[in-house]
Design an enzyme around this catalytic site. Structure first.
Site, mmCIF file in Angstrom:
data_model
loop_
_atom_site.group_PDB
_atom_site.id
_atom_site.type_symbol
_atom_site.label_atom_id
_atom_site.label_comp_id
_atom_site.label_asym_id
_atom_site.label_seq_id
_atom_site.Cartn_x
_atom_site.Cartn_y
_atom_site.Cartn_z
ATOM 1 N N HIS A 175 0.831 -1.218 0.000
ATOM 2 C CA HIS A 175 0.000 0.000 0.000
ATOM 3 C C HIS A 175 0.860 1.260 0.000
ATOM 4 C CE1 HIS A 175 -3.244 -2.749 0.807
ATOM 5 N NE2 HIS A 175 -2.724 -3.116 1.964
ATOM 6 N N HIS A 218 -7.245 -4.570 -1.095
ATOM 7 C CA HIS A 218 -6.575 -5.846 -1.364
ATOM 8 C C HIS A 218 -7.271 -6.551 -2.517
ATOM 9 C CE1 HIS A 218 -6.326 -4.933 2.991
ATOM 10 N NE2 HIS A 218 -5.052 -5.208 2.801
#
Lengths: 331, 331
Positions: free
Chosen positions: B56, B218
């Site tokens: 991320h 995700h």
């Protein structure tokens, strides 16, 4: 083609609205598609202009602001801005101290900036030009006679912006610019093509198990294609041609590991680690660095490495305050 | 799968080397995979920790530094860090003034941070926790009971870091954190899947003419899939659910138009322009904004919108100096 756009024709016009809304450092002339610094002109300061095709964000519009550019001329995606845009920008930002044009070496950009410089001179504005031609990948290319201008442009805009900010005159600013241009080298690679909105499909096909070494920022062909390899091998293929072209030992180096737009930051950090290891083994010391997306090629996956052989003056100018959407420190 | 990595197993370890080499604000504990601020502990300051799966970036490691996090615990790609990592980080950064854990609402993160907080308490460290659960897309998800924690985390880390820096005590820092968490909402969308290195193939298939609205970071399923649309329509599909969930009128708003990792900045600017137009029409005023890649999902193409309903205190803390790889101003 899946893109976050309204239509291929409106990409630039719509993006300019977002840039203006988000970046308090700039104001946008939507008619001429020029991005200017928001604050009033700093009387007596040499003005710095760059520009080129869009699709390489944050370059150049994201580098307009204190300590960097006074204006950026925005062409359509991968298309040079026109001499009229450049002339408008040049006469608008001139304080009487003259204007430096930073030009990447692509045939259209070079021709149009030359024409604009002549017209500006006729209008009484002193203009100097620095040409960036730092890509060691190929000698000539699809859109270029001579080497392409790529990543060194970003570092040059920062350093030269600082020189102008501290009050150096046009000849001196030009000399700093030329020093950076002479001492910067870049090499890029791609895992995928980019897709130009108006074309609607990838610029080239690259098989799922191949990469292209020496790619240009518009998807121009590189040196060769080869099977996909690991990060260590790829880093070596970026570092070696650069070191072969210029001796970087014995000087402080400013390095940029740049993403092409579609590669995530975790991979760019990883690549930077590999580059640092190779440079250390070669006795080369990185004093300053950037890792991230600074000169992109739309959604292309891949990266490029730029090294500038600096000296104390360039490092000092690098460290000077800058306040733009793309680079910001010291303020 | 084409990625700039050496092997799927070494992605995190190798990326940490590059982060350490590039970012002078941090030092890396490679054994425990924790990124710490480089400077000495500021005695008496409440320490701020976050962490989560990697992939991320720049969150969370890129937000370690003055005015933001004291440490980031790095899990493998899309995998929670362990309680041991969190405990190590917590005891290392504590100055005696206590530690705030910033936790995104994913089952693994929540469980592990809880365990670490208990162990730290046993070791005599005061710990408070703030849970971010700001994603309005779905009520429960693949890895979550309750809403997922996404973009508000970035803004919260900035604001809370400033509160700690100015010497607020743990209860006060926790109260600021809770105010941001309570007043932040996000909504995301994807044009493509991401590819997790260890899986070697895209997490999901999304046809060439479809997009997914409400995607998680995700690649967890969103609300629905639908035919690809223009930026205006997509912006509306991000803005409407957020405004439906919380009344943002009458308050200064901090907005983030975030890229998922594979979307170029020109598209993010364009989307931001559309979002601003919709919010203005709804009578909502954006006081501060971020446009760029701040909480990504590897190479996923797409974007998310986060709005935080702020007040004078939150705006003041937002404007305070910060010096990290991912956010930097005022220094």
């Amino acid at each position: 083609m899946k893109k976050l756009i309204n239509s291929a024709d409106d990409v630039l016009a719509d993006a300019l609205k977002g840039i203006e809304a988000s970046d308090g450092n700039v104001r946008v002339d939507h008619t001429n598609r020029v991005i200017y610094r928001a604050e009033a002109k700093d009387s007596g300061k040499v003005a710095i202009i760059s520009g080129g095709g869009s699709g390489h964000e944050p370059m150049h519009g994201g580098f307009v602001g204190l300590g960097m550019l006074d204006a950026a001329c925005c062409g359509q995606v991968f298309t040079s801005p026109t001499p009229d845009q450049m002339l408008e920008a040049t006469t608008t930002v001139d304080t009487g101290a003259g204007v430096l044009h930073i030009v990447k070496n692509y045939t259209g950009d070079v021709m149009n900036f030359e024409m604009a410089a002549e017209m500006a001179a006729d209008a009484g504005v002193q203009v100097e030009t620095v040409l960036v031609a730092d890509d060691v990948a190929v000698q000539d290319s699809l859109y270029t006679a001579g080497r392409r201008g790529v990543g060194t442009t970003v570092l040059l805009e920062k350093i030269v912006g600082a020189a102008a900010e501290e009050g150096q005159d046009l000849a001196s600013v030009k000399a700093v610019a030329q020093k950076v241009a002479d001492n910067g080298r870049s090499m890029g690679m791609a895992l995928t093509s980019c897709t130009v909105p108006s074309a609607g499909k990838p610029t080239f096909d690259l098989p799922a198990d191949e990469m292209e070494i020496g790619i240009g920022i518009h998807g121009e062909p590189g040196r060769h294609r080869e099977p996909m390899a690991d990060a260590k091998s790829i880093a070596k293929q970026l570092v070696d041609p650069i070191l072969h072209d210029l001796d970087f030992t014995g000087a402080p180096v400013i390095a940029m590991l740049n993403g092409m737009g579609g590669t995530p930051l975790i991979e760019l950090y990883l690549m930077y680690g590999e580059v640092v290891a190779l440079l250390e083994a070669a006795g080369i010391k990185i004093e300053r660095n950037l890792v991230g997306n600074y000169i992109t090629s739309l959604d292309m996956a891949g990266c490029s490495l730029t090294l500038v052989k600096a000296d104390d003056e360039l490092i000092r100018l690098w460290d000077a305050p800058v306040k733009t959407a793309g680079l910001r420190w010291g303020l």
